[in-house]
Design an enzyme around this catalytic site. Structure first.
Site, mmCIF file in Angstrom:
data_model
loop_
_atom_site.group_PDB
_atom_site.id
_atom_site.type_symbol
_atom_site.label_atom_id
_atom_site.label_comp_id
_atom_site.label_asym_id
_atom_site.label_seq_id
_atom_site.Cartn_x
_atom_site.Cartn_y
_atom_site.Cartn_z
ATOM 1 N N GLY A 104 0.762 -1.243 0.000
ATOM 2 C CA GLY A 104 0.000 0.000 0.000
ATOM 3 C C GLY A 104 0.789 1.286 0.000
ATOM 4 O O GLY A 104 0.213 2.361 -0.209
ATOM 5 N N CYS A 132 -11.306 4.854 -29.129
ATOM 6 C CA CYS A 132 -12.599 5.485 -29.393
ATOM 7 C C CYS A 132 -13.390 5.717 -28.124
ATOM 8 O O CYS A 132 -14.427 5.096 -27.899
ATOM 9 C CB CYS A 132 -13.395 4.625 -30.361
ATOM 10 S SG CYS A 132 -12.536 4.481 -31.910
ATOM 11 N N GLU A 133 -12.862 6.561 -27.254
ATOM 12 C CA GLU A 133 -13.522 6.982 -26.020
ATOM 13 C C GLU A 133 -13.100 8.417 -25.812
ATOM 14 O O GLU A 133 -11.901 8.709 -25.806
ATOM 15 C CB GLU A 133 -12.980 6.211 -24.798
ATOM 16 C CG GLU A 133 -13.308 4.772 -24.679
ATOM 17 C CD GLU A 133 -14.713 4.492 -24.183
ATOM 18 O OE1 GLU A 133 -15.245 5.308 -23.400
ATOM 19 O OE2 GLU A 133 -15.268 3.489 -24.617
ATOM 20 N N GLY A 150 3.736 -3.628 -3.902
ATOM 21 C CA GLY A 150 3.625 -3.826 -5.343
ATOM 22 C C GLY A 150 4.070 -2.560 -6.051
ATOM 23 O O GLY A 150 5.171 -2.467 -6.603
ATOM 24 N N ARG A 151 3.192 -1.544 -5.970
ATOM 25 C CA ARG A 151 3.450 -0.272 -6.639
ATOM 26 C C ARG A 151 4.825 0.316 -6.284
ATOM 27 O O ARG A 151 5.560 0.754 -7.165
ATOM 28 C CB ARG A 151 2.368 0.729 -6.208
ATOM 29 C CG ARG A 151 2.337 2.017 -6.994
ATOM 30 C CD ARG A 151 1.373 3.021 -6.337
ATOM 31 N NE ARG A 151 0.076 2.451 -6.063
ATOM 32 C CZ ARG A 151 -0.970 2.516 -6.894
ATOM 33 N NH1 ARG A 151 -0.863 3.151 -8.030
ATOM 34 N NH2 ARG A 151 -2.115 1.955 -6.554
ATOM 35 N N TYR A 211 0.672 -1.286 -12.545
ATOM 36 C CA TYR A 211 -0.736 -1.195 -12.945
ATOM 37 C C TYR A 211 -0.933 -0.536 -14.311
ATOM 38 O O TYR A 211 -1.939 0.114 -14.542
ATOM 39 C CB TYR A 211 -1.553 -0.483 -11.850
ATOM 40 C CG TYR A 211 -1.390 -1.131 -10.488
ATOM 41 C CD1 TYR A 211 -1.850 -2.432 -10.278
ATOM 42 C CD2 TYR A 211 -0.744 -0.495 -9.441
ATOM 43 C CE1 TYR A 211 -1.680 -3.056 -9.051
ATOM 44 C CE2 TYR A 211 -0.568 -1.112 -8.204
ATOM 45 C CZ TYR A 211 -1.041 -2.391 -8.020
ATOM 46 O OH TYR A 211 -0.862 -3.016 -6.810
ATOM 47 N N GLU A 258 3.705 -6.847 1.603
ATOM 48 C CA GLU A 258 3.439 -7.139 0.189
ATOM 49 C C GLU A 258 3.445 -5.897 -0.691
ATOM 50 O O GLU A 258 2.419 -5.529 -1.256
ATOM 51 C CB GLU A 258 2.059 -7.806 0.058
ATOM 52 C CG GLU A 258 1.938 -9.146 0.712
ATOM 53 C CD GLU A 258 0.498 -9.678 0.686
ATOM 54 O OE1 GLU A 258 -0.447 -8.886 0.616
ATOM 55 O OE2 GLU A 258 0.342 -10.891 0.740
ATOM 56 N N ARG A 305 -5.201 3.634 -16.138
ATOM 57 C CA ARG A 305 -5.386 4.303 -14.836
ATOM 58 C C ARG A 305 -6.030 5.681 -14.936
ATOM 59 O O ARG A 305 -6.916 5.997 -14.142
ATOM 60 C CB ARG A 305 -4.061 4.371 -14.061
ATOM 61 C CG ARG A 305 -3.565 2.986 -13.617
ATOM 62 C CD ARG A 305 -2.355 3.055 -12.701
ATOM 63 N NE ARG A 305 -2.667 3.609 -11.409
ATOM 64 C CZ ARG A 305 -2.332 4.817 -11.006
ATOM 65 N NH1 ARG A 305 -1.626 5.612 -11.780
ATOM 66 N NH2 ARG A 305 -2.675 5.243 -9.818
ATOM 67 N N TYR A 320 -9.150 5.755 -12.689
ATOM 68 C CA TYR A 320 -8.977 6.387 -11.372
ATOM 69 C C TYR A 320 -8.734 7.893 -11.448
ATOM 70 O O TYR A 320 -8.371 8.497 -10.449
ATOM 71 C CB TYR A 320 -7.755 5.819 -10.638
ATOM 72 C CG TYR A 320 -7.655 4.329 -10.510
ATOM 73 C CD1 TYR A 320 -8.662 3.587 -9.889
ATOM 74 C CD2 TYR A 320 -6.521 3.647 -10.948
ATOM 75 C CE1 TYR A 320 -8.541 2.221 -9.738
ATOM 76 C CE2 TYR A 320 -6.395 2.279 -10.790
ATOM 77 C CZ TYR A 320 -7.407 1.574 -10.187
ATOM 78 O OH TYR A 320 -7.273 0.216 -10.024
HETATM 79 C C1 PLP Z 1 -2.789 -4.867 -4.324
HETATM 80 C C2 PLP Z 1 -2.327 -5.631 -3.175
HETATM 81 C C3 PLP Z 1 -1.046 -5.422 -2.665
HETATM 82 C C4 PLP Z 1 -0.084 -4.397 -3.208
HETATM 83 O O1 PLP Z 1 -0.525 -3.094 -3.078
HETATM 84 P P1 PLP Z 1 0.429 -1.887 -3.518
HETATM 85 O O2 PLP Z 1 -0.374 -0.692 -3.184
HETATM 86 O O3 PLP Z 1 0.674 -2.026 -4.961
HETATM 87 O O4 PLP Z 1 1.669 -1.970 -2.704
HETATM 88 C C5 PLP Z 1 -0.630 -6.226 -1.614
HETATM 89 N N1 PLP Z 1 -1.438 -7.163 -1.088
HETATM 90 C C6 PLP Z 1 -2.683 -7.385 -1.549
HETATM 91 C C7 PLP Z 1 -3.499 -8.445 -0.944
HETATM 92 C C8 PLP Z 1 -3.171 -6.620 -2.597
HETATM 93 O O5 PLP Z 1 -4.412 -6.847 -3.039
#
Ligand code: PLP
Length: 457
Positions: A264, A378-379, A308-309, A407, A306, A346, A350
């Site tokens: 997150g 085409c949007e 990601g981003r 993403y 966890e 995105r 968003y």
């Molecule tokens: C999307 C997600 C993440 C990663 O979130 P980021 O904001 O990209 O760091 C981690 N765990 C779970 C379960 C997720 O759904």
């Protein structure tokens, strides 16, 4: 020549790439043009065409190492950072994170296969999802991949599988801690009204049920409260809440050894964004857990997180070629590029903001004008930038959009039957293909014309 403030002149923080707009290896060549990883972007487009996704290896590795280092510094127990592969899933990304000692989180058979092919050890993969198919659950169990139980349906099927194999299964459960954080509602997952996980108020019930299931061993708990979060307090609260859940579980005889706090942490897309550093984020969550465990006098669980981003976003850029211009006097000038919502959904999903520059004039020398950068789909909503100031530009010039590593590719589509871009990895003056460009013919592969229809030519 006039030269104004540019985000390209900001000092780059090499220890926390999520605090930068541009990849660490960004530089301006002697010709005044943009280069990444020691590669001239103009040269890369000549060779690989556009649109083009590019990932900077240094930025990826520095991001991973920042998490590793901070976990070692602030969390004296055992820890495992896990890459949330939905941010950008590929055999390459799986391989890279595994080489940095990361585990991987997957939510489908496709992501699981990608992780295994990339060499992530099975025991370091976790399997998420609020609606896993029977086939996916079986695949995970057979491959010794830990399933994160999201709901009763998961629990019932795991109970059956463990009975049919007559084999103990270690599981984790996901719950929603009831934490509100300020982010877009589509990417907020920790509040009570969420499709993911068990409500915290049902946990005691759940613990009692799991105690009565012969082969299921509850090893860990998981929560993920949202994405692109800039505040630290929600994660501080999460640490305390999770330790309390460990105590509750103990009352039902469950020994929780793993605590997974999700991801997150936000990244800097524009000059208005100021996310915490990776170090600060890990420190906040670690300190909160260590303190709470001390207070309750319980052993430190293994800490998993966890991201990601914050691993992959800043490492990625997308290059587009400018095509048509359309000036609407008194309103705006549309500048259309050769990609858009199919390679970056995105903005339309968003309303997200990015930073961009011209590859041949990154500092915006010379007269500036406001443009609306539109995609080719085409949007009417297929707009990447509503109002962006760029120096004089013309058809054929290249635009670099920053912060597209997460993403974008993973959420890309073939809308309007537009093939996906190629993806390159750059490092030390070399560029390598990590995803081949799709061709329009590739997109016809799965079309079937039933026999009773006559071929028209
Ligand atoms: C999307 C997600 C993440 C990663 O979130 P980021 O904001 O990209 O760091 C981690 N765990 C779970 C379960 C997720 O759904």
């Amino acid at each position: 020549m006039e030269e104004k403030k540019s985000f390209l002149k900001e000092k780059i923080d090499i220890n926390s790439p999520n605090k930068n707009i541009v990849p660490i290896s960004t530089s301006i060549g002697s010709d005044g043009k943009l280069s990444i990883g020691g590669c001239s972007i103009e040269e890369l487009v000549k060779r690989y065409d556009s649109p083009l996704y590019i990932l900077d290896e240094i930025t990826l590795r520095k991001s991973c190492r920042a998490y590793k280092k901070a976990l070692e510094k602030y969390y004296p127990g055992k820890s495992l950072p896990i890459y949330a592969s939905k941010a950008n899933s590929s055999i390459f990304m799986s391989n890279l994170v595994a080489s940095e000692g990361f585990g991987l989180d997957a939510v489908s058979e496709g992501e699981l296969l990608t992780a295994l092919k990339g060499g992530v050890p099975n025991k370091h993969i976790v399997f998420h999802g609020n609606n896993k198919s029977d086939k996916e659950i079986e695949f995970a169990v057979k491959n010794n991949i830990k399933v994160i139980v999201d709901n009763d349906y998961d629990l019932e099927r795991l109970e059956e599988l463990s009975n049919s194999f007559d084999q103990d299964l270690e599981i984790m459960i996901r719950f929603t801690p009831g934490i509100e954080c300020h982010t877009h509602e589509y990417i907020r997952t920790g509040s009570f009204d969420s499709k993911f996980g068990f409500g915290i108020e049902y946990l005691n019930n759940l613990f009692a049920r799991i105690s009565n299931i012969k082969h299921l061993k509850l090893k860990g708990i998981h929560a993920h409260i949202g994405s692109q979060i800039f505040e630290l307090d929600p994660h501080k609260d999460l640490g305390e809440i999770m330790v309390n859940v460990i105590l509750e579980a103990k009352k039902f005889g469950h020994d929780i050894e793993e605590l997974n706090v999700g991801g997150g942490l936000g990244i800097k897309y524009t000059e208005n964004d100021d996310p915490p550093s990776i170090d600060e984020w890990v420190k906040t969550i670690s300190t909160s857990i260590v303190k709470a465990c001390k207070k309750q006098n319980i052993d430190l669980p293994t800490l998993m997180c966890e991201p990601g981003r914050s691993i992959v976003s800043t490492a990625g850029i997308t290059i587009y070629k400018i095509g048509a211009f359309k000036e609407i006097p008194g309103i705006t000038t549309y500048l259309s590029v050769d990609g858009g919502m199919s390679d970056n959904p995105r903005p339309i999903t968003y309303q997200s903001n990015y930073s961009a520059c011209l590859v041949s004039n990154p500092f915006n020398f010379n007269s500036k004008k406001k443009y609306t950068i539109a995609g080719k789909h085409c949007e009417s909503g297929d707009v990447l930038f509503k109002e962006i100031e760029l120096a004089d530009c013309k058809t054929g010039d290249l635009i670099c959009v920053f912060g597209t590593g997460a993403y974008n590719n993973s959420m890309s589509s073939n809308y309007n039957r537009i093939p996906r871009p190629a993806a390159l990895l750059v490092f030390d003056g070399e560029a390598e293909v990590i995803q081949k460009r799709e061709s329009p013919l590739d997109l016809l592969r799965y079309d079937v014309l039933p026999d009773r229809f006559i071929k028209q030519n």
